[in-house]
Design an enzyme around this catalytic site. Sequence first.
Site, PDB file in Angstrom:
ATOM      1  N   GLU A  18      -2.838  -0.635   4.897  1.00 25.04           N
ATOM      2  CA  GLU A  18      -2.249  -1.612   3.967  1.00 25.04           C
ATOM      3  C   GLU A  18      -1.359  -2.531   4.810  1.00 25.04           C
ATOM      4  OE1 GLU A  18       0.484   0.145   1.150  1.00 25.04           O
ATOM      5  OE2 GLU A  18       0.541  -1.628  -0.145  1.00 25.04           O
TER       6      GLU A  18
ATOM      7  N   HIS B  99      -0.617   3.853  -9.467  1.00 26.32           N
ATOM      8  CA  HIS B  99       0.556   4.734  -9.445  1.00 26.32           C
ATOM      9  C   HIS B  99       1.195   4.690 -10.829  1.00 26.32           C
ATOM     10  CE1 HIS B  99       0.531   4.858  -4.968  1.00 26.32           C
ATOM     11  NE2 HIS B  99      -0.037   3.672  -5.134  1.00 26.32           N
TER      12      HIS B  99
ATOM     13  N   ASP C 179      -2.950  -0.843  -8.508  1.00 23.18           N
ATOM     14  CA  ASP C 179      -1.841  -0.293  -7.720  1.00 23.18           C
ATOM     15  C   ASP C 179      -0.577  -0.062  -8.573  1.00 23.18           C
ATOM     16  OD1 ASP C 179      -0.841   0.737  -5.364  1.00 23.18           O
ATOM     17  OD2 ASP C 179      -0.536  -1.178  -4.360  1.00 23.18           O
TER      18      ASP C 179
ATOM     19  N   HIS D 154      -7.011   3.539  -8.096  1.00 18.48           N
ATOM     20  CA  HIS D 154      -5.780   3.405  -7.304  1.00 18.48           C
ATOM     21  C   HIS D 154      -4.700   2.819  -8.209  1.00 18.48           C
ATOM     22  CE1 HIS D 154      -3.861   1.903  -3.260  1.00 18.48           C
ATOM     23  NE2 HIS D 154      -2.932   2.226  -4.145  1.00 18.48           N
TER      24      HIS D 154
HETATM   25  N1  ADE Z   1       3.671   3.542  -3.819  1.00 19.01           N
HETATM   26  C1  ADE Z   1       3.401   2.784  -4.881  1.00 19.01           C
HETATM   27  N2  ADE Z   1       2.644   1.738  -4.530  1.00 19.01           N
HETATM   28  C2  ADE Z   1       2.412   1.836  -3.199  1.00 19.01           C
HETATM   29  C3  ADE Z   1       1.700   1.079  -2.248  1.00 19.01           C
HETATM   30  N3  ADE Z   1       1.051  -0.033  -2.569  1.00 19.01           N
HETATM   31  N4  ADE Z   1       1.710   1.487  -0.969  1.00 19.01           N
HETATM   32  C4  ADE Z   1       2.367   2.594  -0.612  1.00 19.01           C
HETATM   33  N5  ADE Z   1       3.050   3.348  -1.468  1.00 19.01           N
HETATM   34  C5  ADE Z   1       3.074   2.983  -2.756  1.00 19.01           C
HETATM   35 ZN    ZN Z   2      -0.920   2.346  -3.795  1.00 19.15          ZN
END
Ligand code: ADE
Ligand code: ZN
Length: 332
Positions: free
Chosen positions: A197, A16, A275, A14
């Site tokens: 989340e 990005h 993340d 996970h």
């Molecule tokens: N885009 C990048 N990080 C994110 C996250 N933690 N939750 C939702 N969208 C995201």
């Molecule tokens: Zn994320």
Amino acid sequence: MKQFIQNLPKAELHLHIEGTLEPELMFKLAKKNHVVLPYNSIEEVRQAYHFTSLQSFLDIYYKGAAVLIEASDFYDLTLAYLKKCHEQNIVHTEIFFDPQTHTDRGIAFETVVTGISEALEEAKRRYNISSFLIMSFLRHLSQGAAFETLEASLPFKDKIKGVGLDSSELGNPPSKFKEVFQKAKEEGYELVAHAGEEGDSRYIWEAIELLDVRRIDHGIRCEEDEKLVAYLQKTQLPLTVCPLSNVKLKAVKEMGYHNILKLLHRGLLVTVNSDDPAYFGGYLNENLEAVATSLQATKEEILQLVENGFRASFLSNHEINKQKAYFASMRS
Ligand code: ADE
Ligand code: ZN
């Protein structure tokens, strides 16, 4: 413990890629591409990283991504993260990218995928790091826009393993994307989605029942529904948890209150991930260290969390079994 974490071979599921943009590279690319940033210095950027919610982070994150213009920018961004993987002994990574963040600014889908993919190939050669790419639909945009993105991805199917769902969760439930996920499945993509989340446990159920996902990204609010916890335990549907992110975005009050070990003890397949590490104060090892320090995790618990990263991955069964054997040898 720090050395123990460093030495373990790890998988990250996970991450990005836009969230690995460190302020130094942000400034360098802004200068090269003549993009005006709303900050005067690197210190000012870091000062801005005090978030009150997911949305307060996303507003800043999308502004930062505007410096990425050419394929070489995406290449440099991705290679910098993979160098970090090498330093942290991450041997496999499954990377999210947000095509719409770029195509909506007039950057071609091809530019984004080419830059990222070339860095992934280079990291395989240079560091022997394996990787998969997962494109995420922005859930604050329409399902129609997601369909367009899916269409644009088809010529690059050989470079993309799966489809995800991210951005502003509240008010944008998984049900909004039911048909496009169905189509992505027919195209052969693996399916994952951010859920639970900030959104409650119903978002997780929807991701499971309506989108048919193979993993839930975050999922920490599953605890609110006993039936859901039992379901996740029974099916071993993985959760890709991001401890530092949860604290930074105030999904969890402080690390000492994080439920990751509770979920692990209840038999859920939970994994640790970073993340958006450039924004949340740490890469994968720092996330594991935070769990070890604030929750007093034992070496066995860390070992289990790290092994789960491979078990929950999209690697072949052969690869996963090799990793399981390694972790078994660590215990004997
Ligand atoms: N885009 C990048 N990080 C994110 C996250 N933690 N939750 C939702 N969208 C995201
Ligand atoms: Zn994320």
